[in-house]
Design a protein around this motif. Sequence first.
Motif, PDB file in Angstrom:
ATOM      1  N   ALA A  17      26.310  23.175  19.093  1.00 25.02           N
ATOM      2  CA  ALA A  17      26.816  23.378  20.192  1.00 25.02           C
ATOM      3  C   ALA A  17      28.521  23.361  19.947  1.00 25.02           C
ATOM      4  N   THR A  18      28.966  22.825  18.975  1.00 25.49           N
ATOM      5  CA  THR A  18      30.520  22.597  18.904  1.00 25.49           C
ATOM      6  C   THR A  18      31.027  24.018  18.198  1.00 25.49           C
ATOM      7  N   GLU A  19      31.972  24.373  18.570  1.00 23.06           N
ATOM      8  CA  GLU A  19      32.586  25.681  18.149  1.00 23.06           C
ATOM      9  C   GLU A  19      33.343  25.055  16.776  1.00 23.06           C
ATOM     10  N   LEU A  20      32.950  25.941  15.802  1.00 21.81           N
ATOM     11  CA  LEU A  20      33.538  25.585  14.319  1.00 21.81           C
ATOM     12  C   LEU A  20      34.247  26.999  13.967  1.00 21.81           C
ATOM     13  N   ARG A  22      36.672  23.355  13.290  1.00 24.29           N
ATOM     14  CA  ARG A  22      37.690  22.523  13.955  1.00 24.29           C
ATOM     15  C   ARG A  22      38.941  22.351  13.272  1.00 24.29           C
ATOM     16  N   ARG A 152      32.346  16.355  14.757  1.00 25.29           N
ATOM     17  CA  ARG A 152      31.031  16.121  15.166  1.00 25.29           C
ATOM     18  C   ARG A 152      30.345  15.013  14.600  1.00 25.29           C
TER      19      ARG A 152
END
Length: 229
Positions: A17-20, A22, A152
């Motif tokens: 779900a995390t936009e990568l 970072r 994350r």
Amino acid sequence: MADIMNEMGQPIGRPVATELPRPRPEKTRLEGRFCALVPLDVTAHGDALWEAFSLDASGANWTYLPIGPYANKGDFRQFLQGAEASHDPLYFTVLDRDGHAVGHATYLRIDPLHGVIEVGFIHFSPKMQRGPMSTEAMYLMMRYVFETLGYRRYEWKCDALNAPSIAAAKRLGFSFEGVFRQATTYKGRNRDTAWFSVLDSEWPALKARFERWLAAENFDAAGRQRASL
């Protein structure tokens, strides 16, 4: 959340779900109530760090570090010059409330592509140990990783024989993941490495624990904690 299955009935894990990627950590100031972390500066911090670390007369705090101890201030400053120029590990000096340098810690093995970062090269002088500064310093570094940078996974690794470091990781909320046998060598000896981590999903509850512990009302007039972390 359960792992999802592909069309062949194989479990393939949860979607990210995390936009990568970072962003990388920056040389910034992390401000707390008991201490602050600032980018290491040899000119500003070198003498104070030498004096603070010299309070450890036995040199025991160097045992599980891959660096040091240093025989003289010149050798120590040479190490600090390399540390100041380094971007991974990225060194921060811990300052007490009077602005005196009392320790250092780093971000290392920085992996923006996967949102993973490690805390390490932690060297807290006797001026920091068994007091709120050490806990707050770790809280400030963790908060920056999860809330500002959006990583994350936050890692802690240490020699599997380093009982104080293992106890600190557990107290700070890291989960033990196992031991990598003969993972590396340092100072002419083997190191089995113990792995710990905190995940982004665990941060909100852990943050609340830190903030309850760091609250002014949790300390008596002598500065002693009322409730443990």
